[in-house]
Design a protein around this motif. Structure first.
Motif, short mmCIF file in Angstrom:
data_model
loop_
_atom_site.label_atom_id
_atom_site.label_comp_id
_atom_site.label_asym_id
_atom_site.label_seq_id
_atom_site.Cartn_x
_atom_site.Cartn_y
_atom_site.Cartn_z
N THR A 1 1.82 15.99 13.80
CA THR A 1 2.42 15.33 12.64
C THR A 1 1.78 13.97 12.38
O THR A 1 1.76 13.51 11.23
N LYS A 2 1.27 13.30 13.41
CA LYS A 2 0.55 12.04 13.21
C LYS A 2 -0.72 12.27 12.41
O LYS A 2 -1.06 11.52 11.50
N ALA A 3 -1.45 13.33 12.77
CA ALA A 3 -2.76 13.57 12.17
C ALA A 3 -2.67 14.21 10.79
O ALA A 3 -3.56 14.03 9.96
N GLY A 4 -1.61 14.96 10.54
CA GLY A 4 -1.47 15.63 9.24
C GLY A 4 -0.73 14.77 8.23
O GLY A 4 -0.38 13.62 8.50
N ASP B 1 16.63 8.37 9.87
CA ASP B 1 16.47 8.05 11.29
C ASP B 1 16.75 9.31 12.09
O ASP B 1 17.91 9.68 12.29
N ALA B 2 15.70 9.97 12.55
CA ALA B 2 15.85 11.25 13.25
C ALA B 2 15.77 11.10 14.76
O ALA B 2 15.48 12.07 15.47
N ALA B 3 16.04 9.89 15.25
CA ALA B 3 15.96 9.67 16.70
C ALA B 3 16.87 10.61 17.48
O ALA B 3 16.51 11.13 18.53
N ASN B 4 18.06 10.85 16.94
CA ASN B 4 18.98 11.83 17.53
C ASN B 4 19.88 12.34 16.40
O ASN B 4 19.82 11.86 15.27
N ARG C 1 10.33 15.83 10.80
CA ARG C 1 9.30 16.31 11.72
C ARG C 1 9.37 15.55 13.03
O ARG C 1 9.75 14.37 13.06
N GLU C 2 9.01 16.25 14.11
CA GLU C 2 8.89 15.60 15.40
C GLU C 2 7.67 14.69 15.37
O GLU C 2 6.71 14.91 14.63
N THR D 1 13.22 11.88 4.43
CA THR D 1 12.46 12.32 5.60
C THR D 1 12.33 11.18 6.58
O THR D 1 12.57 10.01 6.24
N ASN D 2 11.95 11.51 7.81
CA ASN D 2 11.67 10.47 8.79
C ASN D 2 10.21 10.04 8.66
O ASN D 2 9.38 10.76 8.09
N LEU D 3 9.87 8.88 9.19
CA LEU D 3 8.56 8.27 8.93
C LEU D 3 7.53 8.71 9.95
O LEU D 3 7.11 7.96 10.83
N THR D 4 7.08 9.97 9.84
CA THR D 4 5.95 10.44 10.63
C THR D 4 4.68 10.25 9.81
O THR D 4 4.73 9.88 8.64
#
Length: 371
Positions: free
Chosen positions: A281-284, A321-324, A275-276, A301-304
């Motif tokens: 995504t922060k709130a959910g 790591d979904a940075a890029n 997720r971006e 998954t990435n850590l959102t």
């Protein structure tokens, strides 16, 4: 104590909202309280489900009905008067209607709690964006501050409301692990091919197109299969305007019954999604993460949001790591290069009760008694 739990959930279990509400209601019932559920559906109905009295009001279908839903509580007055609850829990209710509900309840000594699971960025045409944007801002930054308490699905929301003096309980999506649908055997594979599964309705939260592209670009010798549940090939191409050639590693299953989804998920090695990092995504908090762990399947998954509170590297999955695209590809390859035995051992060790509602009953009791 009588508790009325109402909102836009589709009973009995037709969406993630209803599944969350049912699990929360079971915890409240185990504490000795009487819970009545009022949701929404295209076909109004009343029935008993899991021992609960359930009512589905008619889902709004025209301008007048939408106005009433957004700005009125008249559809709930009869239930409030008949039940005379000591507590009302409103699930993501519209701002104006929620404010009126709070006023009604406070005049009668009824406590009001909001079950808050989202902070969406408004979508649609300019009119829809304006209305939804105003409603969201009004609810999250004004009306919620008048509640007796907030059930916050994420740490972001929990910190936001406690920082503003509102009593909040951090409560992720919960399940009843004794429910028959969770009685799926987590299959331990023997083949070298690693099966990744994405199960859900991506909307605009999950960057599914990035994952499809990364899997496509993995080295040819990588033995991996990517199963996508929730949409078919054409729906994916249209939703993401995906123009690249699809790899034969990617298989679309379309929409299938929830129980079948859990079975397919249990037969895979990992559930994967990314997720971006934004306010939505922060709130959910991703229900698919909860369902995967409860089905005995580790997660990539990435850590959102506050996934990091529950995802332990090498214990119940691996952070990506979904940075890029390069870092995402490298972190995925790190997992896929593991021996089959290591992946199987990981599946065997999953704590499937992490999100069982019974583990949260004491916390829920303390929160309710505190308000």
């Amino acid at each position: 104590m009588n508790i009325l739990y109402l909102g836009g959930f589709d009973l009995p279990d037709k969406n993630a909202a209803a599944q969350r509400v049912i699990a929360n209601a079971k915890a409240l019932r185990d504490l000795g309280w009487n819970v009545q559920l009022i949701g929404l559906d295209k076909q109004p109905s009343s029935f008993t489900y899991e021992g609960f009295e359930c009512i589905n009001l008619k889902y709004p279908s025209n301008v007048r009905e939408w106005f009433n839903y957004l700005a009125s509580i008249k559809n709930y007055l009869l239930f409030l008067e008949n039940m005379q609850p000591e507590l009302v829990i409103a699930y993501n209710h519209p701002a104006v209607a929620l404010g009126k509900l709070a006023d009604y309840c406070k005049k009668r000594g009824i406590k009001v709690v909001s079950d808050c699971t989202e902070w969406y960025t408004p979508e649609g045409d300019i009119i829809q964006k304006t209305i939804k944007g105003w409603d969201t801002k009004k609810r999250m930054t004004d009306v919620h501050l008048r509640m007796d308490g907030i059930i916050s699905i994420s740490r972001y929301l929990h910190n936001y409301y406690t920082g503003r003096g509102v009593k909040s309980m951090l409560l992720p999506p919960l399940v009843d692990v004794r429910d028959e649908k969770w009685n799926v055997r987590s299959e331990i594979a023997a083949a070298d091919e690693i099966v990744l599964t994405y199960a859900g309705s991506p909307g605009h939260k999950d960057a599914l197109d990035r994952l499809v592209g990364i899997v496509t670009d993995l080295p040819e010798a990588t033995a991996v299969r990517f199963e996508i549940v929730g949409l078919n090939r054409d729906q994916f191409l249209n939703a993401y305007n995906y123009e690249r050639k699809l790899s034969n590693r990617v298989h679309f299953k379309g929409r299938i019954p929830h129980k079948d989804t859990l079975k397919l998920l249990s037969e895979s090695d990992f559930q994967i999604f990314i997720r971006e990092d934004n306010i939505t995504t922060k709130a959910g908090f991703p229900t698919k993460f909860v369902e995967s762990i409860s089905a005995g399947v580790p997660v990539l998954t990435n850590l959102t949001s506050n996934i990091g509170d529950y995802l332990s590297d090498g214990v119940n999955g691996y952070p990506l790591d979904a940075a890029n695209d390069e870092t995402l590809k490298a972190s995925l390859l790190r997992v896929l290069k593991q021996p089959r035995e290591a992946i199987n051992d990981l599946k065997k060790s999953i704590d499937r009760g992490t999100f069982d509602y019974r583990r949260y009953v004491t916390e829920i009791k303390q929160f309710i008694e505190n308000i």
